[in-house]
Design a protein around this motif. Sequence first.
Motif, mmCIF file in Angstrom:
data_model
loop_
_atom_site.group_PDB
_atom_site.id
_atom_site.type_symbol
_atom_site.label_atom_id
_atom_site.label_comp_id
_atom_site.label_asym_id
_atom_site.label_seq_id
_atom_site.Cartn_x
_atom_site.Cartn_y
_atom_site.Cartn_z
ATOM 1 N N GLU A 48 87.224 46.900 49.435
ATOM 2 C CA GLU A 48 86.079 47.525 48.755
ATOM 3 C C GLU A 48 85.845 48.940 49.257
ATOM 4 O O GLU A 48 86.192 49.268 50.396
ATOM 5 C CB GLU A 48 84.829 46.676 48.957
ATOM 6 C CG GLU A 48 84.969 45.323 48.291
ATOM 7 C CD GLU A 48 83.662 44.581 48.136
ATOM 8 O OE1 GLU A 48 82.653 44.989 48.755
ATOM 9 O OE2 GLU A 48 83.650 43.603 47.383
ATOM 10 N N THR A 60 80.790 42.875 46.624
ATOM 11 C CA THR A 60 80.997 42.214 45.334
ATOM 12 C C THR A 60 80.394 40.827 45.431
ATOM 13 O O THR A 60 80.650 40.096 46.388
ATOM 14 C CB THR A 60 82.501 42.138 45.001
ATOM 15 O OG1 THR A 60 83.009 43.473 44.932
ATOM 16 C CG2 THR A 60 82.739 41.429 43.683
ATOM 17 N N SER A 72 79.923 40.889 39.924
ATOM 18 C CA SER A 72 79.655 42.329 39.883
ATOM 19 C C SER A 72 80.058 42.952 41.211
ATOM 20 O O SER A 72 79.786 42.386 42.278
ATOM 21 C CB SER A 72 78.169 42.607 39.628
ATOM 22 O OG SER A 72 77.818 42.216 38.316
ATOM 23 N N ASP A 74 82.743 46.390 43.109
ATOM 24 C CA ASP A 74 83.832 47.359 43.019
ATOM 25 C C ASP A 74 84.940 46.971 43.985
ATOM 26 O O ASP A 74 84.672 46.503 45.092
ATOM 27 C CB ASP A 74 83.332 48.762 43.385
ATOM 28 C CG ASP A 74 82.242 49.233 42.452
ATOM 29 O OD1 ASP A 74 82.479 49.226 41.237
ATOM 30 O OD2 ASP A 74 81.156 49.608 42.946
ATOM 31 N N LYS A 75 86.167 47.228 43.565
ATOM 32 C CA LYS A 75 87.338 46.977 44.408
ATOM 33 C C LYS A 75 88.156 48.255 44.485
ATOM 34 O O LYS A 75 88.246 49.016 43.522
ATOM 35 C CB LYS A 75 88.201 45.837 43.838
ATOM 36 C CG LYS A 75 87.484 44.498 43.824
ATOM 37 C CD LYS A 75 87.153 44.034 45.224
ATOM 38 C CE LYS A 75 86.390 42.731 45.236
ATOM 39 N NZ LYS A 75 86.095 42.281 46.593
ATOM 40 N N ARG A 76 88.747 48.482 45.626
ATOM 41 C CA ARG A 76 89.578 49.675 45.833
ATOM 42 C C ARG A 76 90.962 49.232 46.283
ATOM 43 O O ARG A 76 91.101 48.237 46.981
ATOM 44 C CB ARG A 76 88.935 50.569 46.894
ATOM 45 C CG ARG A 76 89.769 51.804 47.180
ATOM 46 C CD ARG A 76 88.973 52.881 47.840
ATOM 47 N NE ARG A 76 88.025 53.431 46.878
ATOM 48 C CZ ARG A 76 87.019 54.238 47.210
ATOM 49 N NH1 ARG A 76 86.832 54.582 48.460
ATOM 50 N NH2 ARG A 76 86.199 54.690 46.284
ATOM 51 N N GLU A 132 91.372 51.323 41.287
ATOM 52 C CA GLU A 132 89.939 51.228 41.559
ATOM 53 C C GLU A 132 89.422 50.357 40.415
ATOM 54 O O GLU A 132 89.622 50.689 39.240
ATOM 55 C CB GLU A 132 89.299 52.610 41.508
ATOM 56 C CG GLU A 132 87.858 52.626 41.903
ATOM 57 C CD GLU A 132 87.645 52.715 43.411
ATOM 58 O OE1 GLU A 132 86.480 52.672 43.821
ATOM 59 O OE2 GLU A 132 88.621 52.818 44.177
ATOM 60 N N ARG A 134 86.227 48.083 38.600
ATOM 61 C CA ARG A 134 84.776 47.878 38.510
ATOM 62 C C ARG A 134 84.531 46.607 37.725
ATOM 63 O O ARG A 134 85.081 46.424 36.635
ATOM 64 C CB ARG A 134 84.109 49.046 37.802
ATOM 65 C CG ARG A 134 84.107 50.301 38.611
ATOM 66 C CD ARG A 134 83.270 51.383 37.957
ATOM 67 N NE ARG A 134 83.382 52.588 38.744
ATOM 68 C CZ ARG A 134 83.642 53.789 38.253
ATOM 69 N NH1 ARG A 134 83.783 53.960 36.957
ATOM 70 N NH2 ARG A 134 83.743 54.824 39.050
ATOM 71 N N ARG A 136 81.353 44.582 36.156
ATOM 72 C CA ARG A 136 79.928 44.645 35.837
ATOM 73 C C ARG A 136 79.577 43.432 34.984
ATOM 74 O O ARG A 136 79.910 43.379 33.803
ATOM 75 C CB ARG A 136 79.575 45.934 35.087
ATOM 76 C CG ARG A 136 79.845 47.206 35.886
ATOM 77 C CD ARG A 136 78.952 47.286 37.135
ATOM 78 N NE ARG A 136 79.170 48.502 37.883
ATOM 79 C CZ ARG A 136 79.966 48.609 38.949
ATOM 80 N NH1 ARG A 136 80.618 47.558 39.394
ATOM 81 N NH2 ARG A 136 80.081 49.756 39.582
#
Length: 167
Positions: A48, A60, A72, A74-76, A132, A134, A136
């Motif tokens: 993340e 998350t 919901s 974000d991951k990197r 990257e 997302r 939601r």
Amino acid sequence: NDLQSESAVVGNFPQVLLMHRFGTKAQQERFLEAMITGEERVAFGLTEPRHGSDATWLETTAVRDGSDWVISGDKRFNTGLHNATTDLVFARTSGKPGEALGITAFLVPTDAPGFEVPFMWWTLNMPTDHAEARLRNVRVPSDAVLGAEGEGLLVAQAFVHENRIRQ
């Protein structure tokens, strides 16, 4: 063999091993052969933006909504997402940040509403770009959980241990 895929370099296919070890019978029937033939391509979303690879501090989240889960976050550096049909996403479902228990692994279709890849990180020392991602309010059914609810860190560690062979 897709040279953009990290598992193609060594051929240890860690996602296949995870499905074999942690998947339900129905998940195995759906994914195992399809992963080997390339019909299904499963990415790995653990890291993340604000916490790097410290998997116990996930921001998350996934919350139950009836029989579904809503994810919901974000991951990197999401490995393999450049051509994946499914992303293995790790999210906190219970417990407190920093705790090993309370993390759950989810099989998330990459075409699910609310799932997007805004850009790819180029990484010099890896054979693939890393997404990257997302999420939601991404809705998945309860049978999207890989492994036991709240024990996703075991799934993540199994992947990391298998994938380090390549590195």
